[in-house]
Design an enzyme around this catalytic site. Sequence first.
Site, PDB file in Angstrom:
ATOM      1  N   LYS A   4       0.843  -1.201   0.000  1.00 51.00           N
ATOM      2  CA  LYS A   4       0.000   0.000   0.000  1.00 51.00           C
ATOM      3  C   LYS A   4       0.875   1.246   0.000  1.00 51.00           C
ATOM      4  CE  LYS A   4      -3.856  -1.859   2.760  1.00 51.00           C
ATOM      5  NZ  LYS A   4      -4.958  -1.688   1.802  1.00 51.00           N
TER       6      LYS A   4
ATOM      7  N   ARG B 247     -10.498 -11.431   1.266  1.00 52.83           N
ATOM      8  CA  ARG B 247     -11.368 -12.444   0.651  1.00 52.83           C
ATOM      9  C   ARG B 247     -10.680 -13.800   0.595  1.00 52.83           C
ATOM     10  NH1 ARG B 247     -11.775  -8.655  -4.560  1.00 52.83           N
ATOM     11  NH2 ARG B 247     -11.640  -7.206  -2.816  1.00 52.83           N
TER      12      ARG B 247
HETATM   13  N1  BES Z   1      -8.185  -3.880   4.307  1.00 48.63           N
HETATM   14  C1  BES Z   1      -8.369  -3.354   3.003  1.00 48.63           C
HETATM   15  C2  BES Z   1      -9.673  -2.573   2.849  1.00 48.63           C
HETATM   16  C3  BES Z   1      -9.827  -1.317   3.657  1.00 48.63           C
HETATM   17  C4  BES Z   1      -9.657  -0.075   3.057  1.00 48.63           C
HETATM   18  C5  BES Z   1     -10.206  -1.356   4.987  1.00 48.63           C
HETATM   19  C6  BES Z   1      -9.816   1.078   3.798  1.00 48.63           C
HETATM   20  C7  BES Z   1     -10.365  -0.211   5.721  1.00 48.63           C
HETATM   21  C8  BES Z   1     -10.185   1.012   5.126  1.00 48.63           C
HETATM   22  C9  BES Z   1      -8.387  -4.496   2.000  1.00 48.63           C
HETATM   23  O1  BES Z   1      -7.617  -5.596   2.327  1.00 48.63           O
HETATM   24  C10 BES Z   1      -7.822  -3.950   0.722  1.00 48.63           C
HETATM   25  O2  BES Z   1      -6.687  -3.599   0.725  1.00 48.63           O
HETATM   26  N2  BES Z   1      -8.650  -3.899  -0.318  1.00 48.63           N
HETATM   27  C11 BES Z   1      -8.249  -3.418  -1.581  1.00 48.63           C
HETATM   28  C12 BES Z   1      -8.764  -4.375  -2.630  1.00 48.63           C
HETATM   29  C13 BES Z   1      -8.205  -4.155  -4.003  1.00 48.63           C
HETATM   30  C14 BES Z   1      -6.714  -4.417  -4.048  1.00 48.63           C
HETATM   31  C15 BES Z   1      -8.932  -5.076  -4.957  1.00 48.63           C
HETATM   32  C16 BES Z   1      -8.814  -2.022  -1.761  1.00 48.63           C
HETATM   33  O3  BES Z   1      -9.907  -1.753  -1.269  1.00 48.63           O
HETATM   34  O4  BES Z   1      -8.144  -1.201  -2.356  1.00 48.63           O
HETATM   35 MN    MN Z   2      -5.605  -5.439   1.730  1.00 50.75          MN
END
Ligand code: BES
Ligand code: MN
Length: 496
Positions: free
Chosen positions: A277, A351
């Site tokens: 990230k 997921r």
């Molecule tokens: N834990 C994150 C989602 C999240 C985002 C939780 C903001 C709390 C606040 C999840 O694991 C994630 O990183 N999701 C990605 C998915 C994408 C790579 C398909 C996202 O939402 O960007």
């Molecule tokens: Mn994630």
Amino acid sequence: MEWKITKEPLESLATDAIIVFHSQGGESVQGYARKVDKALDYRISSLISEGEITGELGEITILHNWGKIPSGRVIISGLGKEDRADLGRLKHAVAVAARKAQKLGLKQLGLGCPSFLIERYNSVDVVQAIVEGVELGTYQHQSYKSEQKKKEIETVWLFVESISESAVQAGIERGQVFARATNFARFLVHEPGNYLTPEKLAFHAKRIAEKRELSIDILTKEQLVEQGMHALLAVSGGSANPPRMIVLSYQGAPESREILGLVGKGVTFDSGGLQIKPSSSMNGMKGDMAGAAAVLGAMDAIGKLKPHCNVLAVIPACENMTGDHAYRPGDVIRTYSGKTIEVHHTDAEGRIVLADAIAYAKRLGATKLVDVATLTGAVIVALGYEASGLMTNHEAWGNEVKTAARIVGERVWELPMFDEYEEYVKSEIADVKNDAGAPAGSIQGGMFLKHFAGDTPWVHLDIAGTAESKKEHGIHLKGATGAMVRTLVQLAIRFA
Ligand code: BES
Ligand code: MN
Ligand code: ZN
């Protein structure tokens, strides 16, 4: 915090402050507040007629007693428009007033039930709402400062006139159980990632199991390998802290084969993995186990309330890190269910771990499923911070979860699972792909999980936008909210 029932009218009770309510558009001063007003030489009603007290939701006015009543102060809390007043707004008004008292360093509070709400609602529910308002509104996050200065309200006197003592007791007990389970979830979400590792989360689960006499099974890494839970193993590969699969079970109806399965995403820290990230998005990712926290909080309450039903909790706990054994984009994972996943994005890890957890919950006999997860940033794009996304493969079961949420005052909003979205999770080389870069990111997550729920009625709750609050508001303080704890508890009660 201790709750005490009093028949002593509040204007003659000696506390640090008494709380009264005022709503817009109703009678000037109502119920027990009228006597308080009279004892204060009608100061409250004159401020109302002068327009200084409007009754707007969240409005707080403080009057000192000027020697007229034994309590030090009167806090007048706005309930909003009288015809729109409901138990959610009551919780809000109670929370704001109690928090104000807490910030002033007050220790003893007295309050009663607004009479028009007693007429409109079941009295147990009104008392429950008041207790939740105080206990949720005055919760304070753990501080790690070397000097602690916690301000705690010690005693709350609840004045009741027209409600039976047993109803009041029942309301207090329920309110406490709901609020304390929620506060426990808040505590877990707030815990820093270096404190709350997967093992530590398992430790907290064990403590709950002991306290509530639930059965518990915690699968270690070796057992995960033995069981073939390669989805959880893959995501945890890059982490020095080993994963756990945590299973709690409450058997309140041994004669029934119906089992409510609650599955909570327990990623104790999400760096994004190799597809790391950007730095600002990584902040806050200690809270990526809020789904697990909701399930654990709910199990605590269920173990205490003992509804006549069976509940199984399954929590996949791990970190998503970038170490030598981190899983890679392009990897194919053979999951516990036998289905294969093509990894297209290491940051769509939730997921993946849920795939094993959902399959395991089914294997252990769950006949209805709800998963709770901080799954997608996209749900914030869709619904902001005001509602959790709800997706389901079964309309009636979806409605049941919506009903439970409505009763406890938590907002959920359904997103569709049209067949056409199936394309979003298709893989050329495996059964499903964890990300396709497609639009409707939250639905994509739901479509993925749907493969693992199969024919079992299932609801997915995406709480990425609701697990934490940006600001202090009503029953919420800034930070972890304990989202979905009360919905899951209510769901279990209705499942009985
Ligand atoms: N834990 C994150 C989602 C999240 C985002 C939780 C903001 C709390 C606040 C999840 O694991 C994630 O990183 N999701 C990605 C998915 C994408 C790579 C398909 C996202 O939402 O960007
Ligand atoms: Mn994630
Ligand atoms: Zn995540």
